[in-house]
Write a protein that holds these residues in place. Sequence first.
Motif, PDB file in Angstrom:
ATOM      1  N   ARG A  41       0.826  -1.217   0.000  1.00 25.17           N
ATOM      2  CA  ARG A  41       0.000   0.000   0.000  1.00 25.17           C
ATOM      3  C   ARG A  41       0.854   1.257   0.000  1.00 25.17           C
ATOM      4  N   VAL A  42       1.916   1.249   0.786  1.00 25.65           N
ATOM      5  CA  VAL A  42       2.771   2.433   0.881  1.00 25.65           C
ATOM      6  C   VAL A  42       3.494   2.683  -0.441  1.00 25.65           C
ATOM      7  N   SER A  43       3.796   1.630  -1.167  1.00 30.55           N
ATOM      8  CA  SER A  43       4.482   1.816  -2.455  1.00 30.55           C
ATOM      9  C   SER A  43       3.619   2.592  -3.435  1.00 30.55           C
ATOM     10  N   ALA A  44       2.319   2.549  -3.232  1.00 36.91           N
ATOM     11  CA  ALA A  44       1.408   3.279  -4.109  1.00 36.91           C
ATOM     12  C   ALA A  44       1.254   4.748  -3.703  1.00 36.91           C
ATOM     13  N   VAL A  45       1.747   5.108  -2.532  1.00 35.55           N
ATOM     14  CA  VAL A  45       1.569   6.473  -2.023  1.00 35.55           C
ATOM     15  C   VAL A  45       2.169   7.512  -2.965  1.00 35.55           C
ATOM     16  N   ALA A  46       3.361   7.266  -3.481  1.00 29.66           N
ATOM     17  CA  ALA A  46       4.001   8.244  -4.369  1.00 29.66           C
ATOM     18  C   ALA A  46       3.154   8.473  -5.613  1.00 29.66           C
ATOM     19  N   ALA A  47       2.651   7.392  -6.184  1.00 26.62           N
ATOM     20  CA  ALA A  47       1.806   7.529  -7.379  1.00 26.62           C
ATOM     21  C   ALA A  47       0.529   8.288  -7.057  1.00 26.62           C
ATOM     22  N   MET A  70      -7.947   7.833   0.830  1.00 20.49           N
ATOM     23  CA  MET A  70      -8.614   6.721   0.153  1.00 20.49           C
ATOM     24  C   MET A  70      -7.710   5.491   0.154  1.00 20.49           C
ATOM     25  N   LEU A  71      -6.424   5.704  -0.023  1.00 20.13           N
ATOM     26  CA  LEU A  71      -5.467   4.599  -0.003  1.00 20.13           C
ATOM     27  C   LEU A  71      -5.465   3.940   1.379  1.00 20.13           C
ATOM     28  N   ALA A  72      -5.486   4.759   2.415  1.00 21.16           N
ATOM     29  CA  ALA A  72      -5.499   4.230   3.779  1.00 21.16           C
ATOM     30  C   ALA A  72      -6.780   3.444   4.054  1.00 21.16           C
ATOM     31  N   PRO A  78      -6.341   2.478  -9.128  1.00 15.76           N
ATOM     32  CA  PRO A  78      -7.336   2.786 -10.170  1.00 15.76           C
ATOM     33  C   PRO A  78      -8.627   3.395  -9.618  1.00 15.76           C
ATOM     34  N   GLU A  79      -9.056   2.973  -8.433  1.00 16.30           N
ATOM     35  CA  GLU A  79     -10.250   3.561  -7.822  1.00 16.30           C
ATOM     36  C   GLU A  79     -10.001   5.026  -7.453  1.00 16.30           C
ATOM     37  N   ILE A  80      -8.821   5.321  -6.947  1.00 14.97           N
ATOM     38  CA  ILE A  80      -8.478   6.696  -6.581  1.00 14.97           C
ATOM     39  C   ILE A  80      -8.388   7.559  -7.831  1.00 14.97           C
TER      40      ILE A  80
END
Length: 134
Positions: A41-47, A70-72, A78-80
């Motif tokens: 999940r954290v790896s997606a934070v930058a994107a 939303m990530l949290a 893709p949803e975000i």
Amino acid sequence: MAEITRSEAAQIAEHCHACGVPHLAAGFLGEGLSLDEVKARVSAVAAVRQMSTIARWKEPSIPADLGTNMLAEGHSVPEIRAELFERIVAAEEQTSIASHVPAASGNAGHAAFQDSMRRTLQASGITPADEVEA
């Protein structure tokens, strides 16, 4: 919900802190996520942060932390992306060109150009030629 050890909880908190998202650790721990799930999940934070920044350039009313929140909550990238896009589209619909009053003449582009040039000249203190009295 899986049980996590104190050691793994500490690693999760440390990882979130090192990646600049310490505020997400509590939510991850509350969900009982493993360290591997947290890393994913954290790896997606930058994107997500980049997408949010670009979306806010287009529509400043989008909350700055919308994507990371939303990530949290467990939403996918893709949803975000879809949510950000929907908010941009909704804001643009309120200011779409359909709300503008069309020009009365058949040659709207030329008339708009003339009006614009006339205003520019007048703002510069120049009287347009068609307004000069003979």
